[in-house]
Design a protein around this motif. Structure first.
Motif, PDB file in Angstrom:
ATOM      1  N   VAL A  55       2.516 132.528 -34.822  1.00  0.00           N
ATOM      2  CA  VAL A  55       3.080 131.486 -35.665  1.00  0.00           C
ATOM      3  C   VAL A  55       4.578 131.404 -35.387  1.00  0.00           C
ATOM      4  N   PRO A  56       5.187 130.238 -35.637  1.00  0.00           N
ATOM      5  CA  PRO A  56       6.629 130.125 -35.419  1.00  0.00           C
ATOM      6  C   PRO A  56       7.406 130.903 -36.472  1.00  0.00           C
ATOM      7  N   THR A  57       8.620 131.304 -36.103  1.00  0.00           N
ATOM      8  CA  THR A  57       9.499 131.974 -37.061  1.00  0.00           C
ATOM      9  C   THR A  57      10.707 131.082 -37.308  1.00  0.00           C
ATOM     10  N   VAL A  58      11.789 131.323 -36.599  1.00  0.00           N
ATOM     11  CA  VAL A  58      12.961 130.448 -36.694  1.00  0.00           C
ATOM     12  C   VAL A  58      13.175 129.811 -35.330  1.00  0.00           C
ATOM     13  N   PRO A  59      13.878 128.685 -35.268  1.00  0.00           N
ATOM     14  CA  PRO A  59      14.005 127.980 -33.980  1.00  0.00           C
ATOM     15  C   PRO A  59      14.605 128.814 -32.858  1.00  0.00           C
ATOM     16  N   ALA A  60      15.436 129.815 -33.196  1.00  0.00           N
ATOM     17  CA  ALA A  60      16.102 130.601 -32.161  1.00  0.00           C
ATOM     18  C   ALA A  60      15.260 131.747 -31.632  1.00  0.00           C
ATOM     19  N   ALA A  61      14.074 131.949 -32.188  1.00  0.00           N
ATOM     20  CA  ALA A  61      13.266 133.112 -31.798  1.00  0.00           C
ATOM     21  C   ALA A  61      11.875 132.688 -31.357  1.00  0.00           C
TER      22      ALA A  61
END
Length: 233
Positions: A94-100
């Motif tokens: 799943v996605p976390t934050v845009p930078a990771a």
């Protein structure tokens, strides 16, 4: 490479999945949301969340899901709201934050519940890398600040476990005086958590009257006015 998928995208897919699991159409879900006090989550809104609507440029734009939406939709779908964000067992990442980069849902689950410290720069298997950055003016590192904020996560379930252990032992001691020593031991363990909560300036949930009175009678509490009593078990 970082994913372009957002948390709202995951939630949208899970809303549809659980709606279909329950045999609900979009009107059914809208009606259930209205019953829960959100008549603004209409059929059209659910369509926009699940599939998006074409904008002026012909692109499909999905309506983001707010935190308020998440709670209502989870209850409307008889699904823990956090599972709409973090579908354990049905999605690999799943996605976390845009930078990771994305992570497996259970790793992010532990971050969300405060059971583990997030790692955004380390390997994607969730192993923890200490973050030594300091917050300006406090000298506190990010990692220690996280630990302080997450401290209640460990205390409240532990309080519940020790409260139940003390309650059961008290009932047994009422029938068998030899269990009285064990009851005092369980009370002492309960008091340790209550005292930790008071020191951390946390609200201590009300305890059954008998337990609260015995804790005070045996002088096991650092702050005798805590915890409050409730008049039933």
């Amino acid at each position: 490479m970082h994913s372009h998928q957002t948390v709202s995208d995951v939630v949208a897919a899970q809303i549809r999945r659980h709606r279909e699991r329950l045999g609900m159409n979009r009107n059914d879900l809208a009606a259930e949301c209205a019953r829960l006090g959100r008549p603004d989550i209409t059929y059209a809104v659910i369509v926009s969340i699940e599939t998006g609507r074409a904008d002026g440029g012909g692109k499909q734009r999905r309506r983001p899901v707010t935190v308020d939406d998440l709670l209502v939709l989870g209850l409307a779908l008889a699904t823990p709201p956090l599972l709409l964000m973090l579908p354990l067992g049905s999605e690999g990442q799943v996605p976390t934050v845009p930078a990771a980069d994305p992570r497996d849902p259970y790793t992010v689950w532990q971050w969300m519940t405060g059971e583990a410290r997030p790692t955004l720069d380390g390997p994607i298997d969730g192993r923890y890398f200490a973050d030594s950055r300091e917050f300006a003016g406090t000298g506190q590192t990010w990692a220690s600040a996280w630990g302080t904020a997450a401290y209640p996560v460990s205390l409240y379930p532990e309080l519940a476990r020790r409260r139940e252990a003390a309650r059961k032992t008290r009932l047994r001691a009422a029938l068998d005086p030899s269990a009285q020593t064990e009851y005092v031991d369980r009370l002492d363990e309960l008091a340790q958590v209550v005292n930790d909560m008071v020191r951390a300036c946390l609200t201590v949930p009300d305890l059954p009257t008998e337990l609260a009175e015995d804790l005070k009678r045996l002088e096991l509490l650092d702050a005798p006015t805590q915890p409050n009593r409730r008049d039933h078990e």
